[in-house]
Design an enzyme around this catalytic site. Structure first.
Site, PDB file in Angstrom:
ATOM      1  N   TRP A 141       0.820  -1.222   0.000  1.00  0.00           N
ATOM      2  CA  TRP A 141       0.000   0.000   0.000  1.00  0.00           C
ATOM      3  C   TRP A 141       0.859   1.281   0.000  1.00  0.00           C
ATOM      4  CZ3 TRP A 141      -4.620  -0.947   3.946  1.00  0.00           C
ATOM      5  CH2 TRP A 141      -5.430  -1.992   3.441  1.00  0.00           C
ATOM      6  N   GLY A 184       1.874  -2.556  -6.317  1.00  0.00           N
ATOM      7  CA  GLY A 184       1.792  -1.240  -5.653  1.00  0.00           C
ATOM      8  C   GLY A 184       0.449  -0.604  -5.903  1.00  0.00           C
ATOM      9  N   GLY A 185       0.428   0.282  -6.899  1.00  0.00           N
ATOM     10  CA  GLY A 185      -0.783   1.059  -7.188  1.00  0.00           C
ATOM     11  C   GLY A 185      -2.044   0.220  -7.310  1.00  0.00           C
ATOM     12  N   SER A 235       4.356  -1.962 -12.042  1.00  0.00           N
ATOM     13  CA  SER A 235       3.204  -1.672 -12.910  1.00  0.00           C
ATOM     14  C   SER A 235       2.446  -2.929 -13.331  1.00  0.00           C
ATOM     15  CB  SER A 235       3.654  -0.884 -14.138  1.00  0.00           C
ATOM     16  OG  SER A 235       4.221   0.347 -13.740  1.00  0.00           O
ATOM     17  N   GLU A 286      11.840  -6.326  -8.738  1.00  0.00           N
ATOM     18  CA  GLU A 286      11.111  -5.133  -9.158  1.00  0.00           C
ATOM     19  C   GLU A 286      12.062  -4.191  -9.896  1.00  0.00           C
ATOM     20  OE1 GLU A 286       7.484  -4.386  -6.355  1.00  0.00           O
ATOM     21  OE2 GLU A 286       9.306  -3.613  -5.430  1.00  0.00           O
TER      22      GLU A 286
HETATM   23  C1  PEP Z   1       5.885  -1.523  -5.791  1.00  0.00           C
HETATM   24  O1  PEP Z   1       5.991  -0.433  -5.302  1.00  0.00           O
HETATM   25  O2  PEP Z   1       6.318  -2.492  -5.210  1.00  0.00           O
HETATM   26  C2  PEP Z   1       5.243  -1.642  -7.087  1.00  0.00           C
HETATM   27  C3  PEP Z   1       5.398  -2.744  -7.795  1.00  0.00           C
HETATM   28  O3  PEP Z   1       4.523  -0.591  -7.525  1.00  0.00           O
HETATM   29  P1  PEP Z   1       3.574  -0.494  -8.814  1.00  0.00           P
HETATM   30  O4  PEP Z   1       2.817  -1.793  -8.886  1.00  0.00           O
HETATM   31  O5  PEP Z   1       2.719   0.645  -8.572  1.00  0.00           O
HETATM   32  O6  PEP Z   1       4.479  -0.327  -9.937  1.00  0.00           O
END
Ligand code: PEP
Length: 641
Positions: free
Chosen positions: A399, A624-625, A603, A557
């Protein structure tokens, strides 16, 4: 119990069919005569040509023999069991009729090998019919002695064998002679016993001179030394292709003063014709036609007696020639009883038929066994592979610094309800800010959704204002902690050494670590991504024991993909995931690598998750988002459906 009964019945049927088929095949002419007897007894008013009854004889024996073999090896189980019921259902009433009306004294079901009365035959058939019905009801209970793929060998071998036996018996003579005139039979003694009124199979044996009708049986059987009998039941049907050889034998007999008689049931006319065609000069005598057919299964056939004992028999195809008959019989091997005993013939039968089938069965069973082992190995490796694929799949939400307590609780509740109603096919974790943990832990069903923090301190406790220790995280009821996230590395300057401490403390407090690694855009563009992730692992987690490393979840990531809307392609992600797994394998061994869950983050959305998660080395995602809305997060979780 059922299996035992079916197999017992099947073996009984198989034995009887094989024996019955074999003794018929071994004496094809005898079987043909029997068929003709049946046709006569039935008063059907049809006389079938010889070749038809002979074909029937060969067909009947081959069918019986092959059904027996089929049942023995449990080949085509439904077909063979049904066929045996049909045969027995036809034979049982037929033999009841025979028993009641007695038109034929011996039904001939076992040729001349085992002679049963008609009633004995009927009761035998009742038992066999019952056995056939049992087998036909549960045909699949018959235990196979040969695998399906090799059955064709047994089928063809058995069919060829029985046809070869029939063919040989027609060309030569029955290889097993069960009649009272077989080689070694003492006709003189048997005939004398008959004359004394004793039970004897020679009641119909007589030899009468053609010219005056005088019975010379005693004279022929009583004569000392050798006597040739040319047996021609019906001269009209006799094969005259070997007449030269017959005449040579006659001349030889004359040279050495051995009596030579032609025995036939034909009349003067046929004898005259035979003399004209063959130039035969030997005397002909009258003998009962059926008896002659019983003496030798060849028309003509030659029998050699010595002191009233049958010592040789030749079919017209295998008569001795002048080169063999160059000395007095006493000095020739054929003037003595042959030494090929029944035991020898049984041994050759075993060698030519039973042994190959036994060897085939053994080879087949070994083949089936190795196939089974190979299959088992394949299954084990498949299961292992599946287990590899079965390493824990996880979709974890991060989050970050989003949502106040109320919003966070609402989101967690919504997710909790949604996933309770529709169980996910993977592990689900939500990692929240510290302040949410204790509240959410109260209602979250942690069997379905794991709860984790986004960070923890690198110190155990003490004067570290603003920090939250691993122990504190654990005390909220959380089970997970994200460590090494790129944002923490970048904005809070968390070095590999700091992260190493955090990992140790988290594990000490029984928290499962989701350890993030990943390269920046510049590093990717410089092609240094493998180097970077390797260094990150070596810097913070490769110090762990194997046991502790097994508790770590890795999240790859790429920094350039986090929150940017740019996703690594599934191929790019798979490539580096595979690399990460390979360096884990180098460090901890393949088994550990295969068991390590490696998540992808950057993403990741419901739209690209299925393609990413379908890759063999991608075991889920760190989101994440898209984890901030229940529906979006659920959409990603559903990629595992
Ligand atoms: C994260 O912060 O671990 C991440 C993968 O963010 P997002 O999914 O928003 O890219």
């Amino acid at each position: 119990m059922k299996t035992a009964i079916v197999n017992l019945c099947r073996l009984l049927l198989a034995t009887v069919f094989i024996l019955s088929g074999f003794v018929k095949a071994v004496d094809s002419l005898g079987t043909q005569y029997k068929i003709e007897d049946y046709l006569q007894a039935m008063h059907l008013g049809i006389t079938l040509p010889d070749f038809v009854t002979l074909a029937l004889s060969i067909g009947v024996s081959a069918t019986e023999f092959c059904i027996g073999i089929f049942l023995l090896f449990a080949i085509r189980r439904r077909f063979s069991s049904r066929l045996s019921v049909i045969i027995m259902a036809m034979m049982t009433p037929l033999t009841l009729w025979l028993a009641l009306t007695d038109p034929i004294s011996d039904c001939g079901c076992f040729g001349d090998a085992i002679v049963l009365t008609n009633w004995q035959t009927f009761w035998k058939n009742v038992v066999l019919l019952a056995a056939a019905v049992v087998v036909a009801i549960w045909p699949m209970k018959m235990i196979r002695f040969i695998s399906e793929s090799n059955q064709w060998i047994v089928i063809n071998y058995s069919a060829l064998f029985t046809l070869a036996i029939s063919g040989w018996s027609l060309y030569d003579r029955p290889q097993f002679d069960f009649r009272p005139y077989h080689i070694g039979s003492d006709l003189r003694t048997g005939w004398m016993q008959m004359m004394e009124g004793k039970e004897s199979p020679y009641a119909d044996f007589f030899i009468e001179r053609m010219d005056d009708g005088e019975d010379i049986t005693e004279q022929v059987l009583d004569s000392k030394g050798y006597t040739f009998l040319l047996v021609t039941p019906y001269l009209e049907q006799a094969d005259d292709s070997q007449l030269d050889l017959i005449n040579q034998v006659y001349e030889y007999a004359q040279d050495y003063n051995y009596p030579f008689y032609g025995l036939t049931a034909s009349g003067d006319k046929a004898i005259g014709l035979w003399r004209d065609v063959t130039g035969a000069e030997y005397p002909f005598c009258q003998t009962d036609g059926t008896t002659l057919k019983t003496i030798i299964r060849s028309n003509p056939g030659l029998v050699l007696l010595k002191d009233g004992v049958v010592i040789q028999k030749w079919s017209h195809n295998l008569l001795p020639d002048e080169y063999e008959l160059d000395k007095p019989l006493e000095e020739l091997p054929l003037g003595h009883l042959p030494d090929d005993s029944v035991a020898k013939r049984i041994a050759s039968l075993l060698l030519w038929f039973v042994l190959p089938l036994v060897l085939l069965s053994i080879a087949d069973r070994m083949w089936a066994w190795t196939k089974w082992i190979r299959k088992r190995k394949r299954l084990i490796s498949y299961i292992n592979k599946k287990e590899v694929k079965m390493r824990k799949k996880i979709v974890a939400g991060n989050w970050k610094m989003n949502m106040n307590l109320q919003d966070g609780i609402a989101l967690a509740k919504e997710l909790n309800e949604t996933l309770k109603a529709e169980k996910p096919n993977c592990g689900v974790v939500i990692c929240t800010p510290f302040i949410h943990l204790a509240s959410i832990a109260q209602f979250l069903d942690q069997n379905i959704i794991g709860l984790g923090a986004e960070n923890c301190a690198d110190k155990e406790k003490g004067a570290f204002t603003g920090e939250v220790s691993a122990e504190m995280v654990k005390s909220t009821g959380a089970q997970y902690v994200i460590l090494g996230h790129s944002e923490r590395r970048e904005y809070y300057k968390e070095t590999p050494e700091i992260l190493k401490e955090k990992v140790l403390l988290a594990q000490k407090n029984d928290l499962k670590v989701i350890f993030c690694i990943g390269e920046s855009l510049e590093e990717r563009e410089a092609g240094k991504q493998n180097e970077v992730v390797k260094a990150e692992l070596e810097g913070s987690v490769f110090n762990l024991s194997e046991e502790d490393f097994r508790k770590i979840v890795i999240a790859y990531e790429p920094i350039w993909a986090i929150g940017t809307g740019k996703t690594a392609t599934a191929e790019q992600a798979e490539e580096i995931h595979a690399y990460i797994r390979s360096i884990i394998a180098e460090k901890y061994g393949q088994a550990v690598a295969d068991d390590t869950t490696i998540l992808y983050g950057g993403s990741c959305k419901a739209s690209n998750a299925p393609e990413l998660f379908a890759k063999p080395d991608i075991d889920g995602g760190l989101i994440g988002g898209a984890s901030l809305k229940a529906a979006d997060f659920k959409g990603i979780i559903d990629a595992f459906k």
